[in-house]
Design an enzyme around this catalytic site. Sequence first.
Site, PDB file in Angstrom:
ATOM      1  N   LYS A  36       1.030  -1.265  -0.104  1.00 54.84           N
ATOM      2  CA  LYS A  36      -0.267   0.228   0.034  1.00 54.84           C
ATOM      3  C   LYS A  36       0.549   1.037   0.276  1.00 54.84           C
ATOM      4  O   LYS A  36       0.240   2.255  -0.641  1.00 54.84           O
ATOM      5  CB  LYS A  36      -0.662  -0.132   0.986  1.00 54.84           C
ATOM      6  N   GLN A  66      -4.776  -1.929   9.164  1.00 53.58           N
ATOM      7  CA  GLN A  66      -4.774  -3.334   8.620  1.00 53.58           C
ATOM      8  C   GLN A  66      -5.388  -3.784   9.584  1.00 53.58           C
ATOM      9  O   GLN A  66      -5.393  -4.165  10.491  1.00 53.58           O
ATOM     10  CB  GLN A  66      -3.380  -3.315   8.431  1.00 53.58           C
ATOM     11  N   ASP A 103     -11.829   3.381   3.500  1.00 57.48           N
ATOM     12  CA  ASP A 103     -11.928   1.666   3.419  1.00 57.48           C
ATOM     13  C   ASP A 103     -13.428   0.998   3.844  1.00 57.48           C
ATOM     14  O   ASP A 103     -13.980   0.099   3.217  1.00 57.48           O
ATOM     15  CB  ASP A 103     -11.442   0.641   4.493  1.00 57.48           C
TER      16      ASP A 103
END
Length: 281
Positions: free
Chosen positions: A50, A94, A117
Amino acid sequence: MTAQILDGKKLAQTVKEELKTKIAALPSAPALAVIIVGTDPASEIYVRNKEKACQAVGIAPQTHKLPAETSKEELAALIKRLNNTPDINGILIQLPLPAHLNAAEILPLISPEKDVDGFHPVNVGKLLQKDTETFIPCTPKGIIKLIKSAKPDITGLNAVVIGRSQIVGLPVAHLLLNENCTVTVAHSKTKNLPELCRTADILVAAVGKPELVTKEYIKPDSLIIDVGINRTANGLKGDVNFADALETAAYVTPVPGGVGPMTIAMLLDNTVAAYLKQNRP
Ligand code: NAD
């Protein structure tokens, strides 16, 4: 008949090039904070990927590596600080978190405006209301883009989604419904799964079981999206038997090189969208 391979890597590259041009015209670089708790090797690789993807398009990544024993209060304090930092546009945690930290309690602490997200309850609710101001979760958003790259109009098609997770199965089912598909969500308790899947013009497999989907699951000429990432003794496998899909379907995504690269591209897209929303004139 041989199915056409839906090349997620190539499509993701196109998206990234468009984002790079868009970002170059902005007065400052969008910034994404990534929080990783613990040292799970797969998570560390995902975070590094990422970071690299951000840098390649001109987004500033800011990684926060916390020890595995970080308390809920310490993590909450960091999230609060990042929520209140104007220069940070997106915040991502994460997953999975270590067992003592409950994602369902932690994720809602991220400001909905920075929730790139799309896991915050407010953004999940907005998705159900077809509110275009929401952040759509990255994997489902990438899946729809892949499907529409092959079939721009999917109105009225039968879609079966195998898997009902909050991260993939459920949001992808809602997005397909928003595209006017007739959607069935299958899961571990579904009966006659192969028969049900054979009704699918679009089959999305998001299960986590290597090569669960074989020829008997696949409708001829259908479109197959393989979300699974399964590390096996024989290497990385999807949830779909690729050779069977190639033989029977019209379109199939490979693993790797299908949904995975699109997920990262959509994270970058959501981060730029967050920047633009936060910097509206
Ligand atoms: P999950 O474990 O949260 O959910 C799996 C779902 O599959 C559940 O809803 C369960 O009911 C269903 N299921 C389990 N066994 C089944 C069976 N035998 N028949 C039918 N349904 C069954 O997993 P997830 O987070 O949704 O991820 C699914 C897969 O996708 C995993 O392999 C994961 O690694 C992968 N994934 C890939 C990406 C990507 O970017 N490519 C992103 C997220 C997840």
